[in-house]
Design an enzyme around this catalytic site. Structure first.
Site, PDB file in Angstrom:
ATOM      1  N   GLU A  16      -5.356  -1.231  -0.319  1.00  0.00           N
ATOM      2  CA  GLU A  16      -6.438  -0.695   0.510  1.00  0.00           C
ATOM      3  C   GLU A  16      -7.631  -1.655   0.528  1.00  0.00           C
ATOM      4  OE1 GLU A  16      -6.362   1.601   2.595  1.00  0.00           O
ATOM      5  OE2 GLU A  16      -4.533   2.644   2.029  1.00  0.00           O
ATOM      6  N   TYR A  97     -13.567   6.149   2.546  1.00  0.00           N
ATOM      7  CA  TYR A  97     -12.199   6.088   3.037  1.00  0.00           C
ATOM      8  C   TYR A  97     -11.234   5.670   1.909  1.00  0.00           C
ATOM      9  CZ  TYR A  97      -7.972   3.913   4.509  1.00  0.00           C
ATOM     10  OH  TYR A  97      -6.658   3.560   4.555  1.00  0.00           O
ATOM     11  N   ASP A 115      -9.209   6.576   8.599  1.00  0.00           N
ATOM     12  CA  ASP A 115      -9.508   5.177   8.914  1.00  0.00           C
ATOM     13  C   ASP A 115      -9.724   5.078  10.425  1.00  0.00           C
ATOM     14  OD1 ASP A 115      -7.009   5.324  10.034  1.00  0.00           O
ATOM     15  OD2 ASP A 115      -6.161   3.608   8.955  1.00  0.00           O
TER      16      ASP A 115
END
Ligand code: SF4
Length: 311
Positions: A16, A97, A115
């Site tokens: 991520e 996020y 996202d």
């Protein structure tokens, strides 16, 4: 992948962070190399800053790499990743996020993961007449209402995949979309009209000079100050970057490089004396220096000018 057992938080976190503002194609081989070098969070926490920054070279947004190191050390000190989004949020470099994605995918927390791809799907599905920024809270509420208590990580990944592959920014494939029946944008016949575009401000320009100091097949490199743009990365020495255009000097090379908030015009000029803390890097081994893209392009511009002159 959806349906498979929950992956390790370390892998989810690393991917991520790497994927923030960098494409999957660019990240995939780098992610594998990172895992080979540092297979666990403890291994990464124990790595030297310079080694991690060099390995990160070319991925851009170097504040992420510095936060990655700080976060690895904090998690190693804690003994493990916190298992909730709220706990993850407190770690360096983990925003809303990323915290939600790790919590849902690695720990099964039923939380809204939003996202840009998911935001676009929801704006179209609900027919919101706004930019993504203007509707952030509404989008999160809608995703939260759709997120199941069972396997929320699979749901989050499926929504992200849907946005990336079917509900694409251009030419969404509504015929293959499981949401098509109730989608307001699809019913309008112009799904691409959503979301509304935000007005882009012109990017300001800054100017800088990089010094090319060459001796016996090597060039002088320095490490940028830890704080600020490209902090801690290998670099050509040179001037600050300012809004004032420097007096023109004959340049060995020149590049234009876009950062998020400004455009940099960087001229590479010959310089005699090696100053500051630095090292002689053999030109043949430049690839080992871990130069970020800006300086790699600056070096290439010098080589290109040279070969053009020699031709
Ligand atoms: S139906 Fe079309 S516009 Fe609506 S969510 Fe699916 S792909 Fe996107």
């Amino acid at each position: 992948m959806p349906g498979e057992p929950a992956p390790e938080p370390y892998r989810v976190w690393l991917s991520e962070v790497m994927l923030q503002q960098t494409t999957v194609a660019a990240v995939t081989p780098r992610f594998e190399r990172f895992l080979q070098k540092w297979p666990t969070i403890e291994a990464l926490a124990a790595a030297r800053d310079e080694d991690v920054l060099s390995e990160w070279a070319g991925l851009g947004y170097y504040a992420r790499a510095r936060n990655l190191i700080a976060c690895a050390r904090e998690v190693a000190a804690l003994g493990d990743f916190p298992d909730t989004a709220a706990g993850l949020r407190k770690l360096p470099g983990i925003g809303e996020y990323t915290a939600a994605a790790i919590a849902a995918i690695a720990f099964g927390e039923p939380i809204a993961v939003v996202d840009t791809n998911v935001a676009r799907v929801i704006i179209r599905f609900a027919g919101l007449e706004s930019t993504i920024e203007q509707s952030r809270d509404t989008i999160r509420e809608i995703v939260a209402s759709m997120t199941p208590a069972d396997r929320p990580g699979d749901f989050a990944q499926s929504m992200m995949d849907l946005g990336a592959t079917i509900c694409r920014p251009k030419s969404p494939v509504c015929g293959a979309c499981p949401l098509a029946e109730d989608c307001v944008a699809a019913a309008s016949g112009e799904p691409e009209r959503f979301p509304a575009r935000k007005q882009r401000a012109a990017r300001p320009v800054r100017y800088g000079i990089a010094h090319w100091i060459e001796r016996n097949g090597a060039i002088w490199l320095v490490r940028r100050p830890r704080k600020g743009m490209l902090g801690g990365m290998a670099a050509l020495p040179g001037s600050d970057w300012t809004e004032e255009q420097p007096k023109s000097r004959s340049a060995l090379g020149h590049i234009t490089h876009d950062f998020t908030h400004f455009r940099l015009e960087l001229a590479v000029v010959a310089h005699k004396s090696a100053t500051g803390d630095g090292w002689w890097q053999k030109i043949d081994d430049l690839v080992d220096a871990g130069l970020p893209t800006l300086y790699r392009r600056a070096v290439e511009s010098v080589f290109q000018s040279r070969s053009a002159l020699a031709a």
